[in-house]
Write a protein that holds these residues in place. Structure first.
Motif, PDB file in Angstrom:
ATOM      1  N   ARG A 112     -45.213  20.278  54.722  1.00 33.90           N
ATOM      2  CA  ARG A 112     -45.903  19.003  55.193  1.00 33.90           C
ATOM      3  C   ARG A 112     -46.277  17.816  54.239  1.00 33.90           C
ATOM      4  NH1 ARG A 112     -48.418  21.333  59.653  1.00 33.90           N
ATOM      5  NH2 ARG A 112     -50.200  19.534  59.375  1.00 33.90           N
ATOM      6  N   GLY A 113     -44.935  17.469  53.641  1.00 29.54           N
ATOM      7  CA  GLY A 113     -44.965  16.147  53.081  1.00 29.54           C
ATOM      8  C   GLY A 113     -45.280  16.441  51.482  1.00 29.54           C
ATOM      9  N   ARG A 114     -45.725  17.401  51.293  1.00 30.63           N
ATOM     10  CA  ARG A 114     -46.054  17.839  49.692  1.00 30.63           C
ATOM     11  C   ARG A 114     -44.670  17.826  48.895  1.00 30.63           C
ATOM     12  NH1 ARG A 114     -47.767  22.279  47.770  1.00 30.63           N
ATOM     13  NH2 ARG A 114     -47.508  23.617  49.733  1.00 30.63           N
ATOM     14  N   ILE A 115     -44.879  17.122  47.774  1.00 29.45           N
ATOM     15  CA  ILE A 115     -43.591  16.941  46.871  1.00 29.45           C
ATOM     16  C   ILE A 115     -43.652  18.082  45.666  1.00 29.45           C
ATOM     17  CG2 ILE A 115     -42.243  15.467  45.445  1.00 29.45           C
ATOM     18  CD1 ILE A 115     -42.332  14.859  48.332  1.00 29.45           C
ATOM     19  N   THR A 116     -42.611  19.084  45.823  1.00 29.92           N
ATOM     20  CA  THR A 116     -42.601  20.388  45.002  1.00 29.92           C
ATOM     21  C   THR A 116     -41.285  20.380  44.458  1.00 29.92           C
ATOM     22  OG1 THR A 116     -42.255  22.110  46.500  1.00 29.92           O
ATOM     23  CG2 THR A 116     -44.605  21.151  46.291  1.00 29.92           C
ATOM     24  N   ARG A 117     -41.183  21.454  43.466  1.00 26.20           N
ATOM     25  CA  ARG A 117     -39.695  21.704  43.009  1.00 26.20           C
ATOM     26  C   ARG A 117     -38.724  22.136  44.392  1.00 26.20           C
ATOM     27  NH1 ARG A 117     -40.805  25.266  37.539  1.00 26.20           N
ATOM     28  NH2 ARG A 117     -41.664  23.528  36.272  1.00 26.20           N
ATOM     29  N   GLU A 118     -39.410  22.914  45.250  1.00 20.65           N
ATOM     30  CA  GLU A 118     -38.620  23.151  46.416  1.00 20.65           C
ATOM     31  C   GLU A 118     -38.273  22.003  47.221  1.00 20.65           C
ATOM     32  OE1 GLU A 118     -41.594  24.557  45.545  1.00 20.65           O
ATOM     33  OE2 GLU A 118     -40.879  26.460  44.570  1.00 20.65           O
ATOM     34  N   SER A 119     -38.960  21.001  47.431  1.00 24.86           N
ATOM     35  CA  SER A 119     -38.495  20.014  48.241  1.00 24.86           C
ATOM     36  C   SER A 119     -37.510  19.084  47.342  1.00 24.86           C
ATOM     37  CB  SER A 119     -39.795  18.970  48.806  1.00 24.86           C
ATOM     38  OG  SER A 119     -40.715  18.536  47.555  1.00 24.86           O
ATOM     39  N   ILE A 120     -37.812  18.944  45.925  1.00 21.98           N
ATOM     40  CA  ILE A 120     -36.616  18.522  45.317  1.00 21.98           C
ATOM     41  C   ILE A 120     -35.172  18.992  45.370  1.00 21.98           C
ATOM     42  CG2 ILE A 120     -36.053  17.712  43.119  1.00 21.98           C
ATOM     43  CD1 ILE A 120     -38.814  17.434  42.307  1.00 21.98           C
ATOM     44  N   ARG A 121     -35.434  20.256  45.241  1.00 14.33           N
ATOM     45  CA  ARG A 121     -33.963  21.201  45.476  1.00 14.33           C
ATOM     46  C   ARG A 121     -33.472  21.057  46.717  1.00 14.33           C
ATOM     47  NH1 ARG A 121     -36.417  25.265  42.061  1.00 14.33           N
ATOM     48  NH2 ARG A 121     -37.436  26.333  43.723  1.00 14.33           N
ATOM     49  N   ARG A 122     -34.091  20.918  47.948  1.00 19.30           N
ATOM     50  CA  ARG A 122     -33.913  20.811  49.156  1.00 19.30           C
ATOM     51  C   ARG A 122     -33.134  19.399  49.251  1.00 19.30           C
ATOM     52  NH1 ARG A 122     -34.380  23.373  54.287  1.00 19.30           N
ATOM     53  NH2 ARG A 122     -32.722  22.340  55.744  1.00 19.30           N
ATOM     54  N   THR A 123     -33.802  18.379  48.878  1.00 21.11           N
ATOM     55  CA  THR A 123     -33.129  17.054  48.799  1.00 21.11           C
ATOM     56  C   THR A 123     -31.723  17.105  48.236  1.00 21.11           C
ATOM     57  OG1 THR A 123     -35.481  16.153  48.720  1.00 21.11           O
ATOM     58  CG2 THR A 123     -33.462  14.703  48.144  1.00 21.11           C
ATOM     59  N   VAL A 124     -31.669  17.675  47.145  1.00 21.44           N
ATOM     60  CA  VAL A 124     -30.461  17.625  46.214  1.00 21.44           C
ATOM     61  C   VAL A 124     -29.298  18.332  47.187  1.00 21.44           C
ATOM     62  CG1 VAL A 124     -29.180  18.535  44.179  1.00 21.44           C
ATOM     63  CG2 VAL A 124     -31.373  17.458  43.927  1.00 21.44           C
ATOM     64  N   THR A 125     -29.787  19.353  47.591  1.00 22.51           N
ATOM     65  CA  THR A 125     -28.742  20.415  48.449  1.00 22.51           C
ATOM     66  C   THR A 125     -28.352  19.417  49.732  1.00 22.51           C
ATOM     67  OG1 THR A 125     -29.832  22.390  47.727  1.00 22.51           O
ATOM     68  CG2 THR A 125     -28.520  22.395  49.839  1.00 22.51           C
ATOM     69  N   ASP A 126     -29.394  18.925  50.386  1.00 18.71           N
ATOM     70  CA  ASP A 126     -29.034  18.138  51.440  1.00 18.71           C
ATOM     71  C   ASP A 126     -28.089  17.089  51.307  1.00 18.71           C
ATOM     72  OD1 ASP A 126     -30.349  19.883  53.143  1.00 18.71           O
ATOM     73  OD2 ASP A 126     -32.067  18.686  53.606  1.00 18.71           O
ATOM     74  N   HIS A 127     -28.037  16.315  50.367  1.00 22.10           N
ATOM     75  CA  HIS A 127     -27.316  15.286  50.061  1.00 22.10           C
ATOM     76  C   HIS A 127     -26.255  15.301  48.805  1.00 22.10           C
ATOM     77  CE1 HIS A 127     -30.032  13.229  52.660  1.00 22.10           C
ATOM     78  NE2 HIS A 127     -30.983  13.802  52.184  1.00 22.10           N
ATOM     79  N   PRO A 128     -25.186  16.110  49.004  1.00 20.32           N
ATOM     80  CA  PRO A 128     -24.503  16.277  47.785  1.00 20.32           C
ATOM     81  C   PRO A 128     -23.706  15.054  47.412  1.00 20.32           C
ATOM     82  CG  PRO A 128     -23.424  17.229  49.969  1.00 20.32           C
ATOM     83  CD  PRO A 128     -24.866  17.100  50.220  1.00 20.32           C
ATOM     84  N   HIS A 129     -23.583  14.223  48.468  1.00 24.39           N
ATOM     85  CA  HIS A 129     -22.852  12.891  48.195  1.00 24.39           C
ATOM     86  C   HIS A 129     -23.652  11.932  47.128  1.00 24.39           C
ATOM     87  CE1 HIS A 129     -25.685  11.809  51.479  1.00 24.39           C
ATOM     88  NE2 HIS A 129     -25.351  10.440  51.048  1.00 24.39           N
ATOM     89  N   LEU A 130     -24.704  12.289  46.944  1.00 22.26           N
ATOM     90  CA  LEU A 130     -25.698  11.587  46.191  1.00 22.26           C
ATOM     91  C   LEU A 130     -25.987  12.204  44.826  1.00 22.26           C
ATOM     92  CD1 LEU A 130     -28.620  10.298  48.603  1.00 22.26           C
ATOM     93  CD2 LEU A 130     -26.346   9.045  48.052  1.00 22.26           C
ATOM     94  N   TYR A 131     -25.971  13.550  44.946  1.00 26.47           N
ATOM     95  CA  TYR A 131     -26.133  14.165  43.814  1.00 26.47           C
ATOM     96  C   TYR A 131     -25.364  15.264  43.349  1.00 26.47           C
ATOM     97  CZ  TYR A 131     -30.752  12.241  45.181  1.00 26.47           C
ATOM     98  OH  TYR A 131     -32.014  11.148  45.537  1.00 26.47           O
ATOM     99  N   GLY A 132     -24.153  15.448  43.959  1.00 24.60           N
ATOM    100  CA  GLY A 132     -23.124  16.185  43.538  1.00 24.60           C
ATOM    101  C   GLY A 132     -23.465  17.616  44.040  1.00 24.60           C
ATOM    102  N   LYS A 133     -22.430  18.542  43.929  1.00 23.85           N
ATOM    103  CA  LYS A 133     -22.477  19.853  44.415  1.00 23.85           C
ATOM    104  C   LYS A 133     -22.578  20.894  43.185  1.00 23.85           C
ATOM    105  CE  LYS A 133     -19.107  19.156  48.128  1.00 23.85           C
ATOM    106  NZ  LYS A 133     -17.695  19.578  48.738  1.00 23.85           N
ATOM    107  N   HIS A 134     -23.568  21.877  43.507  1.00 20.63           N
ATOM    108  CA  HIS A 134     -24.103  22.508  42.471  1.00 20.63           C
ATOM    109  C   HIS A 134     -22.981  23.251  41.765  1.00 20.63           C
ATOM    110  CE1 HIS A 134     -24.055  25.543  45.726  1.00 20.63           C
ATOM    111  NE2 HIS A 134     -24.072  26.515  44.931  1.00 20.63           N
ATOM    112  N   THR A 135     -21.938  23.566  42.393  1.00 22.57           N
ATOM    113  CA  THR A 135     -20.422  24.277  41.994  1.00 22.57           C
ATOM    114  C   THR A 135     -19.857  23.518  41.182  1.00 22.57           C
ATOM    115  OG1 THR A 135     -19.299  23.678  43.905  1.00 22.57           O
ATOM    116  CG2 THR A 135     -20.429  25.878  43.971  1.00 22.57           C
TER     117      THR A 135
END
Length: 224
Positions: A81-104
């Motif tokens: 519901r809009g709160r910024i946590t480690r989980e929301s940061i991880r989801r942002t990174v996962t959803d935007h690999p063209h910005l943050y790279g792939k974890h592999t």
């Protein structure tokens, strides 16, 4: 945002963060220190002072807005519901690999820089998005009209900001007219942190501070 590049999500950040401003968004308005002779400080040695271009700074304010939107979308997707946590940061990174790279894969330097900016904005939002700190050593050294332009753009994009602070040298404070300082205050500058270090002129000379006790007093009175 798939058509945007990692560079559109990167904030330039200097080497020294603000003491006591760990909740603040870090926004760099100039690079390094114009004095850079204090014997007790090694942070900017070997580096050249330069004011940043106002348009570049304003573009980074716009980048903060884009990052804020992405983090918010990720938070809502996973039920926070809009709160910024480690989980929301991880989801942002996962959803935007063209910005943050792939974890592999080993991240490209551009991806790492974008990740650092994501952390900067996420930390700021997690603490309420209320404070901004302007780097580097003498944010007040930016031309007053340029700094006003940056402050007004900040306030336009993020009207919820409550305080904007920066480091400043005594000599710079004393050189600013009352009208210039009033304009900065009206545009949103809240405080200037001045490194007094000592009220003893012998110590100030020995440390090559570039300011005497009398100059510190003049600066404080001008700011007040």
């Amino acid at each position: 945002m798939a058509n945007l590049r990692p560079e559109d999500f990167i904030l330039e950040e200097g080497p020294m963060g603000p003491i006591g401003e760990e909740e603040a968004l870090i926004l760099r308005v100039n690079r390094n220190c114009p004095w850079n002779r204090c014997l007790f400080c090694s942070v900017y040695k070997g580096e050249t002072y330069a004011a940043r271009d106002v348009l570049d700074i304003k573009r980074e304010v716009d980048a903060v807005r884009r990052i804020e939107q992405m983090l918010g979308e990720s938070s809502w997707k996973i039920g926070l519901r809009g709160r910024i946590t480690r989980e929301s940061i991880r989801r942002t990174v996962t959803d935007h690999p063209h910005l943050y790279g792939k974890h592999t894969q080993e991240p490209h330097p551009t991806h790492r820089a974008a990740m650092g900016s994501l952390q900067n904005v996420a930390n700021w939002l997690a603490h309420g998005g209320r404070r901004v700190f302007l780097q580097d050593a003498n944010g007040l050294g930016l031309k007053p009209e340029s700094l006003v332009e940056v402050l007004l753009h900040l306030r336009e994009i993020f009207p919820h900001i409550q305080t904007v602070t920066t480091y400043a040298r005594s000599g710079t404070c004393a050189r600013r007219s009352a009208r210039e300082l009033e304009a900065l205050r009206e545009a949103g500058l809240s405080w200037c942190f001045v490194g007094i270090e000592s009220g003893c002129n012998d110590v100030l000379r020995a440390m090559e501070k570039g300011s005497a006790a009398e100059g510190h007093v003049r600066a404080g009175l001008r700011l007040r």
